[in-house]
Design a protein around this motif. Structure first.
Motif, PDB file in Angstrom:
ATOM      1  N   SER A 221       0.843  -1.205   0.000  1.00  0.00           N
ATOM      2  CA  SER A 221       0.000   0.000   0.000  1.00  0.00           C
ATOM      3  C   SER A 221       0.873   1.247   0.000  1.00  0.00           C
ATOM      4  CB  SER A 221      -0.916  -0.001   1.225  1.00  0.00           C
ATOM      5  OG  SER A 221      -1.814  -1.082   1.186  1.00  0.00           O
ATOM      6  N   LEU A 222       1.936   1.240   0.813  1.00  0.00           N
ATOM      7  CA  LEU A 222       2.864   2.373   0.818  1.00  0.00           C
ATOM      8  C   LEU A 222       3.605   2.483  -0.512  1.00  0.00           C
ATOM      9  CD1 LEU A 222       4.451   2.171   4.393  1.00  0.00           C
ATOM     10  CD2 LEU A 222       2.663   3.710   3.585  1.00  0.00           C
TER      11      LEU A 222
ATOM     12  N   PHE B  59       3.921   5.660  -3.055  1.00  0.00           N
ATOM     13  CA  PHE B  59       5.166   6.187  -3.618  1.00  0.00           C
ATOM     14  C   PHE B  59       5.082   6.297  -5.141  1.00  0.00           C
ATOM     15  CE2 PHE B  59       9.106   4.774  -5.750  1.00  0.00           C
ATOM     16  CZ  PHE B  59       9.879   5.913  -5.548  1.00  0.00           C
ATOM     17  N   LEU B  60       4.570   5.250  -5.794  1.00  0.00           N
ATOM     18  CA  LEU B  60       4.504   5.254  -7.252  1.00  0.00           C
ATOM     19  C   LEU B  60       3.617   6.378  -7.766  1.00  0.00           C
ATOM     20  CD1 LEU B  60       4.218   1.420  -7.991  1.00  0.00           C
ATOM     21  CD2 LEU B  60       6.216   2.883  -8.307  1.00  0.00           C
TER      22      LEU B  60
ATOM     23  N   VAL C 137       7.520   9.206 -10.811  1.00  0.00           N
ATOM     24  CA  VAL C 137       8.232   8.226 -11.636  1.00  0.00           C
ATOM     25  C   VAL C 137       7.312   7.572 -12.653  1.00  0.00           C
ATOM     26  CG1 VAL C 137       9.856   7.742  -9.782  1.00  0.00           C
ATOM     27  CG2 VAL C 137       7.835   6.302 -10.035  1.00  0.00           C
ATOM     28  N   LEU C 138       6.000   7.760 -12.515  1.00  0.00           N
ATOM     29  CA  LEU C 138       5.053   7.144 -13.433  1.00  0.00           C
ATOM     30  C   LEU C 138       4.374   8.189 -14.289  1.00  0.00           C
ATOM     31  CD1 LEU C 138       3.212   4.485 -11.244  1.00  0.00           C
ATOM     32  CD2 LEU C 138       5.063   4.114 -12.850  1.00  0.00           C
TER      33      LEU C 138
ATOM     34  N   LEU D  75      10.874  10.962  -2.509  1.00  0.00           N
ATOM     35  CA  LEU D  75      11.977  10.525  -1.665  1.00  0.00           C
ATOM     36  C   LEU D  75      11.525  10.390  -0.216  1.00  0.00           C
ATOM     37  CD1 LEU D  75      14.979   9.864  -1.344  1.00  0.00           C
ATOM     38  CD2 LEU D  75      15.405  12.328  -1.040  1.00  0.00           C
ATOM     39  N   PHE D  76      10.690  11.306   0.259  1.00  0.00           N
ATOM     40  CA  PHE D  76      10.189  11.246   1.635  1.00  0.00           C
ATOM     41  C   PHE D  76       9.388   9.960   1.831  1.00  0.00           C
ATOM     42  CE2 PHE D  76       9.345  13.893   5.444  1.00  0.00           C
ATOM     43  CZ  PHE D  76       8.452  13.052   6.085  1.00  0.00           C
ATOM     44  N   ILE D  77       8.480   9.663   0.885  1.00  0.00           N
ATOM     45  CA  ILE D  77       7.663   8.449   1.016  1.00  0.00           C
ATOM     46  C   ILE D  77       8.541   7.210   0.877  1.00  0.00           C
ATOM     47  CG2 ILE D  77       5.749   7.149   0.022  1.00  0.00           C
ATOM     48  CD1 ILE D  77       4.484   9.724  -0.806  1.00  0.00           C
TER      49      ILE D  77
END
Length: 663
Positions: free
Chosen positions: A291-292, A296-297, A302-303, A317-319
């Motif tokens: 789930s985390l 992030f994605l 990045v997507l 970066l934080f996540i």
């Protein structure tokens, strides 16, 4: 005056919530470790206070949207004075900052619910569960305050009007899909917290599994319905007509669902047999970690996806750090404590225990398949090794055989016994179901007036193989001297929930099979008065004109549909232009039915004055989402079982304790 200070009130409320989350994270955990009842008692009031302050912050942001406070950057970038009020309400979570605030609100809400609904737990166990949830809340509230403040001002250069909400999001789908999805995502934090609390307290036994099961079932039900709503939203909103695109963000929600599905079955074995304890803890870690990872994605940039929030890499970066701490810390704790778990209970390979274990392994392989297909292109791109696209051919080639194998064991499970049973008994129970599934599945396409094919027949056989053993098991379990009705009343909500969830799987398989193999789609040119025939239906564009909506202009067509000369329906597809953003959008026209959908979407206007139109006839597509709703309902019904509300012995037990719980 108060309305002008709403952003400051909301920001201050978030700071107070973060402070309370820190206290909730530290004091109860230290109290449980040092056996101080007073310190442990801090867990519940801190969870209540945190929830109230996050709710206050969320209410302040919502009020800002409703009042068109464009001095707030987030509101100015995602709203407009012409936006209808219901879209202003949902625009609160329409972009990054607000969606993370919604995430934190739901996380605090889950903590509040646990503090009220799990008061029968031993004090130290409840303190540890709420303490772990406080740690997670601290991380997300820090993320909001440090990188994603939704209350940042644009003063003194505030715009006179907002930039508008993305037209893709101006839909009822935004109102219901993200909250349902987040309820599932965040709900797995409860299962994760129970697992970590059990490891910390040395109570990794059947009782722990019974405490965690209802919370896990509810989270899984929310996630199931949330994914289905996302599929339905994309189906009618994007104009493509597909129900699942293997989009990386869609995959991000599928991965925790697969892990969560394995988890709820593993919890059942741990509760009823005291086995699979280490495996259950690992699945709890996997479900929440995935789930985390999905978070992030979606938020790292990045997507590239219609679903993703294109945020700056610092937030990602934080996540990523938060994900690393969560996964690393939980796996470290598992490595330190799990070796003390010794499951001495054995089982035969012809037993329900074994079949559930095999199903868990298949689900895990499916999850890894999605994970690799989603992350592999990102890894190659980040290492400058080239850009590749992993799409439906890869996923379909692997998922079809894996799903077939999964359903084969699903059919075996309900008719099997715990521990051990004889092979001839399994054969006796399932032989009739297997023969009936083969015969009915092979002949059913002929009665549905669709072209017979091996893939259609196979899909129907698989669905029937899931359902018929359920009916046989229901027949056996309802046997009673007082009659069938009395026997049915004796069955528990947990049993009915299992039946309904498995039935939902079968219904979804029928929908996937028939719509994938029998749908008809054509791209045609249409002008006023032109008739085209698609899938046995005649589509006649009788009118074409302009229409003005609350914040858009549209070219609107009237398409009359008939079959064999008999009127069927009238559809009104639109091509909209949103005034504030200048963005064009396709508004699909649908005639939804239980056995088929008629789907018309307008494309672009062509040089000769005609319009490009996509027309589709999609048999049984609604069964996809009907099956998901049945699965979600099954998860909720299972939670109503009375054994989840029993008080338990508050005395702690060791990690090596084995407890047998009656079926």
């Amino acid at each position: 005056m108060v309305t002008q200070l709403l952003p400051e009130i909301g920001h201050f409320a978030l700071i107070l919530a973060a402070c309370l989350a820190c206290v909730q994270a530290v004091v109860p955990l230290v109290g449980a470790a040092t056996r101080r009842p007073l310190w442990m008692s801090y867990a519940q009031p801190m969870a209540w206070g945190q929830f109230l302050f996050v709710l206050l912050a969320y209410a302040c942001l919502t009020a800002g949207f409703m009042l068109d406070d464009f001095s707030v950057a987030y509101i100015a970038n995602n709203s407009n004075s012409q936006l209808p009020w219901y879209f202003k309400f949902s625009a609160v979570w329409g972009s990054h900052e607000g969606s993370v605030l919604l995430w934190s609100l739901i996380l605090a809400g889950w903590g509040f619910a646990v503090s009220l609904g799990a008061r029968h737990l031993p004090r130290d166990m409840l303190a540890r569960v709420l303490g772990i949830m406080g740690l997670i809340s601290t991380g997300f509230l820090a993320f909001i305050l440090l990188t994603s403040n939704p209350f940042a001002r644009l003063l003194p250069d505030m715009p006179t009007d907002g930039a508008d909400l993305n037209p893709l999001l101006q839909d009822i789908g935004l109102i219901i899909h993200p909250p349902m999805l987040y309820m599932g995502y965040v709900g797995f934090s409860v299962a994760f917290s129970f697992a970590m609390a059990a490891l910390l307290g040395g109570r990794l036994d059947a009782a722990w599994a019974r405490w965690a099961r209802p919370w896990t079932n509810i989270a899984w039900a929310f996630l199931t319905v949330g994914i289905a709503l996302g599929s339905w939203w994309a189906y009618y909103e994007l104009g493509w007509g597909g129900w699942w695109f293997w989009d990386p963000v869609e995959n991000a929600s599928l991965m925790p669902w697969l892990a969560g599905t394995a988890l709820i079955h593993s919890l059942a074995v741990t509760e009823k047999r005291g086995a699979f304890k280490s495996w259950t803890v690992l699945l709890s870690i996997f479900a929440f970690s995935l789930s985390l990872l999905g978070t992030f994605l979606v938020r790292s940039g990045v997507l590239t996806s219609v679903h993703a929030f294109a945020s700056d890499p610092d937030r990602g970066l934080f996540i990523l750090v938060l994900l690393g701490i969560t996964v690393g810390g939980s796996l470290l704790l598992f490595a330190l404590r799990a070796p003390r778990v010794r499951s001495t209970l054995g089982f035969h390979w012809l037993s329900r225990d074994a079949f559930l274990l095999v199903n868990n392994l298949i689900l895990l392989v499916m999850m890894v398949t999605v994970l690799l297909g989603t992350l592999y292109p990102l890894v190659l791109d980040s290492l400058n090794l080239g850009k590749i696209s992993v799409g439906p051919p890869y996923f379909n080639a692997l998922f079809v055989p894996l799903t077939t194998l999964l359903c084969a064991f699903m059919g075996l499970g309900p008719s099997s016994r715990w521990k051990q049973m004889q092979g001839r008994e399994i054969f006796r129970r399932l032989a009739l179901s297997g023969v009936a599934a083969l015969v009915i599945g092979g002949l059913l396409p002929l009665t549905l007036d669709i072209a017979w094919s091996a893939s259609v027949a196979l899909g129907l056989v698989i669905a029937l193989w899931v359902v018929l053993p359920l009916l046989r098991d229901l027949w056996d379990k309802s046997a009673s001297k007082a009659g069938r009705l009395a026997g049915l009343k004796r069955l528990t909500p947990s049993y009915w929930g299992m039946q309904l969830a498995h039935l939902g799987i079968a219904v979804t398989i029928v929908g996937v099979t028939l719509v994938s193999n029998t749908e008809v789609a054509e791209n045609v040119r249409m002008t006023q008065g032109k008739v085209v025939t698609v899938g046995g239906y005649e589509f006649n564009m009788t009118q074409l004109g302009e229409y003005r909506g609350p914040n858009y202009l549209a070219n609107r067509a009237t398409v009359e549909v008939s079959r064999e000369g008999k009127p069927v329906t009238v559809l009104h597809p639109e091509k909209r232009l949103f005034l504030a953003s200048g963005m064009p959008m396709t508004e699909t026209a649908l005639d939804a039915g239980f056995t088929r959908d008629l789907y018309v979407a307008m494309g672009e206007k062509l040089d000769d004055g005609s319009w490009a139109v996509r027309i589709q006839v999609k048999p049984f597509v609604r069964w996809l989402w009907l099956g998901a709703l049945l699965m979600g309902a099954g998860g909720v019904i299972a939670v109503l079982d009375r054994r989840y509300r029993r008080r338990v012995d508050p005395r702690p037990t060791s990690l090596t304790t084995e407890r047998e719980v009656s079926v």
